[in-house]
Design a protein around this motif. Structure first.
Motif, mmCIF file in Angstrom:
data_model
loop_
_atom_site.group_PDB
_atom_site.id
_atom_site.type_symbol
_atom_site.label_atom_id
_atom_site.label_comp_id
_atom_site.label_asym_id
_atom_site.label_seq_id
_atom_site.Cartn_x
_atom_site.Cartn_y
_atom_site.Cartn_z
ATOM 1 N N PRO A 251 42.131 54.769 38.538
ATOM 2 C CA PRO A 251 41.559 53.510 38.081
ATOM 3 C C PRO A 251 42.151 52.277 38.741
ATOM 4 O O PRO A 251 41.576 51.200 38.645
ATOM 5 C CB PRO A 251 41.864 53.517 36.574
ATOM 6 C CG PRO A 251 43.029 54.440 36.420
ATOM 7 C CD PRO A 251 42.855 55.486 37.464
ATOM 8 N N GLY A 252 43.285 52.389 39.403
ATOM 9 C CA GLY A 252 43.905 51.220 40.010
ATOM 10 C C GLY A 252 43.335 50.846 41.365
ATOM 11 O O GLY A 252 43.770 49.858 41.962
ATOM 12 N N TYR A 253 42.389 51.629 41.888
ATOM 13 C CA TYR A 253 41.855 51.348 43.213
ATOM 14 C C TYR A 253 40.430 50.841 43.107
ATOM 15 O O TYR A 253 39.604 51.417 42.406
ATOM 16 C CB TYR A 253 41.882 52.621 44.071
ATOM 17 C CG TYR A 253 42.430 52.381 45.457
ATOM 18 C CD1 TYR A 253 43.794 52.283 45.670
ATOM 19 C CD2 TYR A 253 41.581 52.239 46.541
ATOM 20 C CE1 TYR A 253 44.309 52.063 46.932
ATOM 21 C CE2 TYR A 253 42.085 52.017 47.811
ATOM 22 C CZ TYR A 253 43.447 51.927 48.001
ATOM 23 O OH TYR A 253 43.946 51.704 49.254
ATOM 24 N N LYS A 285 44.358 38.519 34.308
ATOM 25 C CA LYS A 285 44.199 39.660 33.393
ATOM 26 C C LYS A 285 43.286 40.741 33.983
ATOM 27 O O LYS A 285 42.467 41.344 33.287
ATOM 28 C CB LYS A 285 43.674 39.197 32.033
ATOM 29 C CG LYS A 285 44.575 38.189 31.340
ATOM 30 C CD LYS A 285 44.118 37.878 29.934
ATOM 31 C CE LYS A 285 44.981 36.798 29.287
ATOM 32 N NZ LYS A 285 46.413 37.144 29.256
ATOM 33 N N ALA A 286 43.451 40.963 35.285
ATOM 34 C CA ALA A 286 42.632 41.964 35.966
ATOM 35 C C ALA A 286 43.257 43.352 35.924
ATOM 36 O O ALA A 286 42.596 44.339 36.226
ATOM 37 C CB ALA A 286 42.412 41.550 37.421
ATOM 38 N N ILE A 287 44.547 43.432 35.553
ATOM 39 C CA ILE A 287 45.244 44.719 35.490
ATOM 40 C C ILE A 287 45.562 45.041 34.037
ATOM 41 O O ILE A 287 46.088 44.193 33.307
ATOM 42 C CB ILE A 287 46.539 44.697 36.320
ATOM 43 C CG1 ILE A 287 46.240 44.322 37.771
ATOM 44 C CG2 ILE A 287 47.238 46.057 36.266
ATOM 45 C CD1 ILE A 287 47.470 44.171 38.639
ATOM 46 N N ASN A 288 45.260 46.256 33.632
ATOM 47 C CA ASN A 288 45.508 46.662 32.252
ATOM 48 C C ASN A 288 46.044 48.080 32.203
ATOM 49 O O ASN A 288 45.798 48.898 33.095
ATOM 50 C CB ASN A 288 44.219 46.587 31.424
ATOM 51 C CG ASN A 288 43.743 45.163 31.220
ATOM 52 O OD1 ASN A 288 44.268 44.437 30.395
ATOM 53 N ND2 ASN A 288 42.746 44.752 31.997
ATOM 54 N N PRO A 297 47.676 52.349 35.373
ATOM 55 C CA PRO A 297 47.073 51.014 35.366
ATOM 56 C C PRO A 297 45.678 51.068 35.967
ATOM 57 O O PRO A 297 45.414 51.859 36.871
ATOM 58 C CB PRO A 297 48.037 50.198 36.262
ATOM 59 C CG PRO A 297 48.678 51.209 37.150
ATOM 60 C CD PRO A 297 48.789 52.463 36.337
ATOM 61 N N TYR A 298 44.779 50.259 35.445
ATOM 62 C CA TYR A 298 43.441 50.201 36.018
ATOM 63 C C TYR A 298 43.083 48.754 36.323
ATOM 64 O O TYR A 298 43.579 47.815 35.698
ATOM 65 C CB TYR A 298 42.400 50.847 35.100
ATOM 66 C CG TYR A 298 42.235 50.211 33.745
ATOM 67 C CD1 TYR A 298 41.296 49.201 33.545
ATOM 68 C CD2 TYR A 298 42.989 50.636 32.650
ATOM 69 C CE1 TYR A 298 41.121 48.628 32.296
ATOM 70 C CE2 TYR A 298 42.821 50.073 31.408
ATOM 71 C CZ TYR A 298 41.890 49.063 31.219
ATOM 72 O OH TYR A 298 41.730 48.484 29.991
ATOM 73 N N LEU A 299 42.247 48.584 37.316
ATOM 74 C CA LEU A 299 41.915 47.263 37.830
ATOM 75 C C LEU A 299 40.480 46.887 37.489
ATOM 76 O O LEU A 299 39.559 47.670 37.703
ATOM 77 C CB LEU A 299 42.088 47.254 39.352
ATOM 78 C CG LEU A 299 41.786 45.935 40.078
ATOM 79 C CD1 LEU A 299 42.933 44.956 39.888
ATOM 80 C CD2 LEU A 299 41.523 46.183 41.559
ATOM 81 N N ASP A 300 40.313 45.694 36.957
ATOM 82 C CA ASP A 300 38.972 45.121 36.795
ATOM 83 C C ASP A 300 38.684 44.372 38.090
ATOM 84 O O ASP A 300 39.124 43.227 38.281
ATOM 85 C CB ASP A 300 38.930 44.173 35.597
ATOM 86 C CG ASP A 300 37.515 43.669 35.304
ATOM 87 O OD1 ASP A 300 36.698 43.618 36.251
ATOM 88 O OD2 ASP A 300 37.235 43.321 34.145
#
Length: 401
Positions: A251-253, A285-288, A297-300
């Motif tokens: 999810p982080g990519y 707040k793009a990383i959660n 971690p996942y990236l919006d």
């Protein structure tokens, strides 16, 4: 210098971190030797040394160190399935130092002298004093915490220390029962989250056994826990750093379309470990990370502006910013850099991939050394667009600038 370690996945980080620190101090690390079949520390730590060009020899050990007045070379050898050296696989490497990491053990001498009851828990480092869920030992009035209650993550040691502290305060009447119950619930909630995921599950089971042993209760759920443990620890055996395509399963990519639209953060964190400073570092707040701190971690990608504030915040140095549209011919890549001297802006360097292998000559565009980056510079390089998914660092600059 030769950094090496012989450990299980509770201690595998030590050799990786020390190897990186030695390299960071200016030494030439010729290799890290791991007796296990695969890297047992966190892959983000392995990634740091691999990008620096340090080879990791898994399924190997050191057979002997040679030298007259001091170490001059070391002989490493491959191991079979029973951890026995395989004849004919010896390899000699020049080295003047051998660093050894063989794990950690709790120091229980004071607790033992005080008469606390001990029991063997290999998942947490060895013989430990039994304790209840308030961290009180079998000797009334003696509380334990930190590595004495089991070798874990630093955050777990801190929260167990806080739990022991409020328990002592409550026993002395400094905290009323309602406040104590609330604080205790909060600390245990945090501890359970820290012990989530495949790396923490063994510790979670061991803690259940310690408290159950203290209460002299039979562990009815042990068989069930062991089955769940087996399922949780069947991690992928990464024999090499994954390609871009494999990283996009995490999810982080961001998507390839988002990468081509402009600057965007790419999080190459691929293991469920207790770490989340990237979340606080992102101003958009793009990383959660949720629901557990051990989740990936996942990236919006729609919120990410590619500002790079998250790069220096990552202890595992697993965040990069890619800008495919830096120019009509060049892409830009930003990455953490912790070596002195820093590269010179507008100078040239050799871009390397995730294994530290040279890919192509690159141009140094920017060296960001802002104070809040805590001595981790962020270097931005320009390279041919075709290398945007390969280059993740540069060869260390050794000449004065």
């Amino acid at each position: 210098e030769e950094g090496w370690r012989l450990s299980n996945n509770s201690y595998g980080n030590v050799g990786l971190i020390i190897g990186y620190q030695i390299f960071h101090a200016g030494a030439d690390v010729v290799g890290i030797v791991e007796a296990a079949l695969s890297i047992t520390g966190y892959l983000v730590h392995a990634g740091k040394v691999m990008r620096a060009g340090v080879p990791i020899y898994t399924n190997h050990t050191i057979k002997e160190a040679r030298g007259r007045k001091s170490v001059e070379e070391a002989v490493i050898v491959a191991l079979d399935k029973k951890w026995n050296p395989i004849k004919g696989t010896e390899k000699s490497v020049s080295a003047d130092t051998v660093c050894i990491s063989v794990g950690l053990n709790p120091n229980g001498q004071l607790a033992n002298l005080a008469g606390c009851e001990f029991k063997f828990f290999p998942e947490l480092g060895g013989f430990l004093p039994l304790h209840d869920d308030n961290m009180e030992s079998t000797k009334k009035g003696i509380y334990i915490a930190g590595d004495l209650s089991g070798i874990e993550e630093a955050n777990s040691a801190l929260d167990e220390g806080r739990l022991a502290g409020i328990s002592v305060a409550a026993s002395l009447g400094y905290i009323d029962n309602n406040r104590f119950a609330k604080l205790k619930e909060d600390y245990w909630d945090r501890l359970n989250k820290l012990r989530g995921g495949p790396f923490g599950y063994t510790r979670a089971i061991a803690k259940k056994r310690i408290i159950s042993s203290f209460q002299q209760k039979e562990i009815i759920c042990q068989e069930r826990d062991n089955k769940k443990l087996e399922a949780n620890t069947k991690l992928k055996n990464y024999k090499s750093i994954p390609s871009l395509k494999e990283f996009q399963e995490f999810p982080g990519y961001p998507s390839l379309n988002r990468i081509k639209k402009g600057a965007v953060a790419c999080i190459e964190c691929i293991q469920e470990i207790p770490c989340d400073p990237c979340v606080a570092a992102c101003p958009f707040k793009a990383i959660n990370i949720n629901p557990l701190i051990t989740d990936l971690p996942y990236l919006d990608e729609n919120k990410c502006k590619g500002c790079g504030a998250c790069i220096a915040s990552c202890p595992g140095q697993a965040i990069f910013v890619l800008n495919y549209n830096y120019s009509s011919e060049k892409a830009a890549i930003s990455f953490p850099y912790e070596y002195l001297p820093y590269p010179k802006i507008e100078g040239k360097a050799v871009g390397v991939n995730r294994k530290g292998e040279p890919i192509a000559e690159v141009e140094i565009v920017k060296v960001d050394k802002r104070a809040n980056f805590d001595k981790t510079a962020v270097v931005t390089i320009a390279c041919d667009k075709k290398h945007i998914n390969q280059i993740r660092s540069i060869e260390r600059i050794k000449d004065d600038v």
